[in-house]
Design a protein around this motif. Sequence first.
Motif, PDB file in Angstrom:
ATOM      1  N   LEU A  92       5.671 -20.556  13.986  1.00  0.00           N
ATOM      2  CA  LEU A  92       5.687 -20.532  12.762  1.00  0.00           C
ATOM      3  C   LEU A  92       5.205 -19.025  12.140  1.00  0.00           C
ATOM      4  O   LEU A  92       4.240 -18.405  12.657  1.00  0.00           O
ATOM      5  CB  LEU A  92       4.670 -21.716  12.348  1.00  0.00           C
ATOM      6  CG  LEU A  92       4.538 -21.659  10.749  1.00  0.00           C
ATOM      7  CD1 LEU A  92       4.461 -23.294  10.059  1.00  0.00           C
ATOM      8  CD2 LEU A  92       3.255 -20.786  10.138  1.00  0.00           C
ATOM      9  N   ALA A  93       5.843 -18.554  11.065  1.00  0.00           N
ATOM     10  CA  ALA A  93       5.409 -17.288  10.619  1.00  0.00           C
ATOM     11  C   ALA A  93       4.971 -17.561   9.109  1.00  0.00           C
ATOM     12  O   ALA A  93       5.480 -18.456   8.717  1.00  0.00           O
ATOM     13  CB  ALA A  93       6.399 -16.174  10.745  1.00  0.00           C
ATOM     14  N   LEU A  94       3.952 -16.795   8.647  1.00  0.00           N
ATOM     15  CA  LEU A  94       3.501 -16.853   7.298  1.00  0.00           C
ATOM     16  C   LEU A  94       4.202 -15.692   6.593  1.00  0.00           C
ATOM     17  O   LEU A  94       3.979 -14.603   7.312  1.00  0.00           O
ATOM     18  CB  LEU A  94       2.245 -16.914   7.356  1.00  0.00           C
ATOM     19  CG  LEU A  94       1.422 -18.066   7.935  1.00  0.00           C
ATOM     20  CD1 LEU A  94      -0.016 -18.034   7.823  1.00  0.00           C
ATOM     21  CD2 LEU A  94       1.819 -19.430   7.166  1.00  0.00           C
ATOM     22  N   ASN A 110      10.336 -20.733   9.907  1.00  0.00           N
ATOM     23  CA  ASN A 110      10.638 -21.139  11.375  1.00  0.00           C
ATOM     24  C   ASN A 110      11.062 -19.784  11.855  1.00  0.00           C
ATOM     25  O   ASN A 110      12.294 -19.659  11.671  1.00  0.00           O
ATOM     26  CB  ASN A 110      11.586 -22.466  11.247  1.00  0.00           C
ATOM     27  CG  ASN A 110      11.693 -23.084  12.628  1.00  0.00           C
ATOM     28  OD1 ASN A 110      11.577 -22.211  13.768  1.00  0.00           O
ATOM     29  ND2 ASN A 110      12.386 -24.020  12.606  1.00  0.00           N
ATOM     30  N   ALA A 111      10.484 -19.354  12.693  1.00  0.00           N
ATOM     31  CA  ALA A 111      10.889 -18.074  13.366  1.00  0.00           C
ATOM     32  C   ALA A 111      10.909 -17.703  14.892  1.00  0.00           C
ATOM     33  O   ALA A 111      10.412 -18.704  15.320  1.00  0.00           O
ATOM     34  CB  ALA A 111       9.523 -16.736  12.741  1.00  0.00           C
ATOM     35  N   ALA A 112      11.567 -16.833  15.221  1.00  0.00           N
ATOM     36  CA  ALA A 112      11.525 -16.410  16.690  1.00  0.00           C
ATOM     37  C   ALA A 112      10.924 -14.960  16.715  1.00  0.00           C
ATOM     38  O   ALA A 112      11.284 -14.110  15.875  1.00  0.00           O
ATOM     39  CB  ALA A 112      12.961 -16.512  17.077  1.00  0.00           C
ATOM     40  N   PHE A 113       9.993 -14.905  17.700  1.00  0.00           N
ATOM     41  CA  PHE A 113       9.208 -13.680  17.865  1.00  0.00           C
ATOM     42  C   PHE A 113       9.815 -12.975  19.364  1.00  0.00           C
ATOM     43  O   PHE A 113       9.790 -13.556  20.421  1.00  0.00           O
ATOM     44  CB  PHE A 113       7.725 -13.603  17.946  1.00  0.00           C
ATOM     45  CG  PHE A 113       7.436 -14.514  16.754  1.00  0.00           C
ATOM     46  CD1 PHE A 113       6.829 -13.785  15.738  1.00  0.00           C
ATOM     47  CD2 PHE A 113       7.409 -16.019  16.543  1.00  0.00           C
ATOM     48  CE1 PHE A 113       6.338 -14.370  14.661  1.00  0.00           C
ATOM     49  CE2 PHE A 113       6.840 -16.660  15.437  1.00  0.00           C
ATOM     50  CZ  PHE A 113       6.052 -15.905  14.381  1.00  0.00           C
ATOM     51  N   VAL A 114       9.908 -11.602  19.099  1.00  0.00           N
ATOM     52  CA  VAL A 114      10.336 -10.696  20.291  1.00  0.00           C
ATOM     53  C   VAL A 114       9.202  -9.926  20.601  1.00  0.00           C
ATOM     54  O   VAL A 114       8.650  -9.011  19.612  1.00  0.00           O
ATOM     55  CB  VAL A 114      11.704  -9.985  19.773  1.00  0.00           C
ATOM     56  CG1 VAL A 114      12.058  -9.235  21.230  1.00  0.00           C
ATOM     57  CG2 VAL A 114      12.716 -11.019  19.602  1.00  0.00           C
ATOM     58  N   ILE A 115       8.494 -10.124  21.505  1.00  0.00           N
ATOM     59  CA  ILE A 115       7.461  -9.579  22.092  1.00  0.00           C
ATOM     60  C   ILE A 115       7.678  -8.405  23.161  1.00  0.00           C
ATOM     61  O   ILE A 115       8.130  -8.849  24.209  1.00  0.00           O
ATOM     62  CB  ILE A 115       6.170 -10.371  22.555  1.00  0.00           C
ATOM     63  CG1 ILE A 115       6.145 -11.249  21.042  1.00  0.00           C
ATOM     64  CG2 ILE A 115       4.642  -9.689  22.826  1.00  0.00           C
ATOM     65  CD1 ILE A 115       5.282 -12.626  21.453  1.00  0.00           C
ATOM     66  N   LYS A 122      10.571  -5.234  15.833  1.00  0.00           N
ATOM     67  CA  LYS A 122      11.335  -5.379  14.655  1.00  0.00           C
ATOM     68  C   LYS A 122      12.657  -5.525  14.798  1.00  0.00           C
ATOM     69  O   LYS A 122      13.392  -4.528  15.977  1.00  0.00           O
ATOM     70  CB  LYS A 122      10.748  -4.348  13.800  1.00  0.00           C
ATOM     71  CG  LYS A 122       9.339  -4.468  13.205  1.00  0.00           C
ATOM     72  CD  LYS A 122       9.040  -3.442  12.137  1.00  0.00           C
ATOM     73  CE  LYS A 122       7.537  -3.568  11.797  1.00  0.00           C
ATOM     74  NZ  LYS A 122       7.285  -2.646  10.529  1.00  0.00           N
ATOM     75  N   ASN A 123      13.265  -5.941  14.078  1.00  0.00           N
ATOM     76  CA  ASN A 123      14.746  -6.090  14.161  1.00  0.00           C
ATOM     77  C   ASN A 123      15.454  -4.866  13.340  1.00  0.00           C
ATOM     78  O   ASN A 123      14.670  -4.276  12.737  1.00  0.00           O
ATOM     79  CB  ASN A 123      15.587  -7.367  13.666  1.00  0.00           C
ATOM     80  CG  ASN A 123      15.634  -7.823  12.330  1.00  0.00           C
ATOM     81  OD1 ASN A 123      15.265  -6.800  11.553  1.00  0.00           O
ATOM     82  ND2 ASN A 123      16.486  -8.703  11.743  1.00  0.00           N
ATOM     83  N   PHE A 129      10.180 -10.661  12.955  1.00  0.00           N
ATOM     84  CA  PHE A 129      10.630 -11.814  13.548  1.00  0.00           C
ATOM     85  C   PHE A 129      12.147 -12.296  13.031  1.00  0.00           C
ATOM     86  O   PHE A 129      12.314 -11.897  11.970  1.00  0.00           O
ATOM     87  CB  PHE A 129       9.582 -12.773  13.566  1.00  0.00           C
ATOM     88  CG  PHE A 129       8.876 -12.892  11.948  1.00  0.00           C
ATOM     89  CD1 PHE A 129       9.599 -13.559  10.863  1.00  0.00           C
ATOM     90  CD2 PHE A 129       7.588 -12.512  11.795  1.00  0.00           C
ATOM     91  CE1 PHE A 129       9.161 -13.559   9.603  1.00  0.00           C
ATOM     92  CE2 PHE A 129       7.108 -12.589  10.583  1.00  0.00           C
ATOM     93  CZ  PHE A 129       7.793 -12.944   9.474  1.00  0.00           C
ATOM     94  N   ALA A 130      12.669 -12.802  14.077  1.00  0.00           N
ATOM     95  CA  ALA A 130      13.963 -13.625  13.361  1.00  0.00           C
ATOM     96  C   ALA A 130      13.457 -14.947  12.634  1.00  0.00           C
ATOM     97  O   ALA A 130      12.985 -15.684  13.327  1.00  0.00           O
ATOM     98  CB  ALA A 130      14.661 -13.908  14.704  1.00  0.00           C
TER      99      ALA A 130
END
Length: 625
Positions: A92-94, A110-115, A122-123, A129-130
């Motif tokens: 979850l992202a705020l 509702n997010a996907a995080f690339v770490i 960042k995209n 996040f996506a």
Amino acid sequence: MKPQLNNTDLQVAMLQTDIAHNPACNADRIWRWAKRARRQGADIIVGSEMMLGHYLCGDCYEDDGYIAELYEAVLQLAREWRYDTVLIIGGLALGAPGEVGEDGRQRKYNAAFVIQNGRLVKNVAGLPFAIKSLLPNYRIFDDSRHFFSLRQVADEQGVPLQSLQQPFPVTIRGQQFKLGVMLCEDMWDIDYAQQPAKILVENGADVLINISASPWSWQKNRKRDQIVQDICQATGVPFVYVNNVGVQNNGKNFVVFDGASTVYDAAGTITTMAPRYEAKLVLATLSPATSGQTRPDQPDVAELYQAIKVATRGYLQTLPEQVGRKVVIGVSGGIDSAVSVAFFAKLLSPANVIAVNLPYGSFNSSETRDDAAQLCRRLGVEYRVVPIDQMVDGRCAALGIEWGSDTHKSTQAIERLSVLAAVASHEQAFFTCNANMTEIAFGYGTLNGDLRGTWAPWQNCLKQDMYRLAVYLNEVVYKREVIPQRIIDRPPMDELTSPDAGERSDPFHYGSATENGYHDQLVRALVSFRRSPEWFLEEYLSHTLEEELRLPAGTLFTLFPTSESFVADLERCLRLFQAAIFKRVQSVPGPLVDKRSFGFDLRESVVPWVETARYRELRDAVLGG
């Protein structure tokens, strides 16, 4: 056609896990699995959707403390993951301070995080996040109730979705790749105006990565394989799909996730599969030089049994430890309770099953009682007999209830429930509701009697499924006849009146282990496929109803020799179905294992059946009026 990843073999780890409701527990689990994947040489580690807390957690998404915990768990992982290996997780992202959703609450994604290297990548559009673009708002899904979509962000900013639906650039072994990251529904775009997968590839994605929380249902994997193949063939890039395993619930429906995480090549051919229902780290190579695999098939009844077993284990985990180890089951000598006893004897061990037979006078035949006792002997299950004569007769005498009346029947069911609840409380156990989906659909049971309990394992199984499960338990699970054949062969009866007075047989045409039954399939058509009353008349007029319901030829004529008898029964069933809603909205929780289930999957209001003008027109045509 998209070029093949610069001919570089990328090692992708599919992190297929079960998920707890506690964000800290999930973060710790992700960390341990990700470190292992890195040691094994993974370049990219991919987890599943909302894997730091239950995706299906209802209005917990309105608990400010809980959502802050969810988001902080992601940020903490990002700070600590100081490695070149790319980690992709769902959570979850705020939104920024002051940003609200359409519910007036703090904005949530509702997010996907690339770490990578201790930071959130960042995209291309600058988003950290996506964001899920397509929010499902059907069946058990309520995304739009809680989350803000990427489509809404684009509308708010006055820009096309294409400008925000961008891949994430990462450097792996000195080369840059663009990862097209999306979430679950974003791949199921057939009924949407937007196509996130296609947009991502048009914007330069070298590979598509879909993180999902996708429940199991009939033939779901077969359909998903076709969807992905179509996407791959249209875009020319490989596809990574990662799903979670385990059980989540919405209070009524315990929802099973089977994993089935899969890597597909650019043609949509399966190259790597994770085992189903198993928390597993699976490494795969994204390379042009791969060989295809075939997804193994199981018989439907095997799939059904496995899903119910997984859902029940998930339910047991919600109970206090001492309660979840032992079960009390009312055993009548009928098919439903027999399957319950055999099922739980295997799941919990025979020593943790107490079967209670609750006879009343001469109503319960010696044959059914003998069969119940024989079932328990074969399984090594404790068998108790508790006659309910004094309880029933005392209540009836006190209230002036007439012997043999409908209320007299209900009183028997109510007293049986009281005994089972008392035994369960004394034994620190839970007790089952053995009702099946067909009975629940028609309200064929007593609300405060046999439709009560703490767990309803068969609430999403038709009566014919019970026969199939009985045969499966005998032939496959136990490899011996633990459920007496006489129970399987006996026509269902309620045994709520004396043998020489009143109707004792069930007023429905059920299926068997080998053939569909009309009323079973009528229920499935109404619930799973949402067929309307008009549909039944249309199919009957077209002489295609038997085929649509997959009934043996001649079934309808045997049951209903005239159109008048067919219509009369249809209307009887429709009124029973609608009248039983008040019972169903108070239903016991159970597994969701079909295309639709009672509970919060099929959302019903307590309203009467509306006989439409179109229905009356069709009925007149059927009756020749």
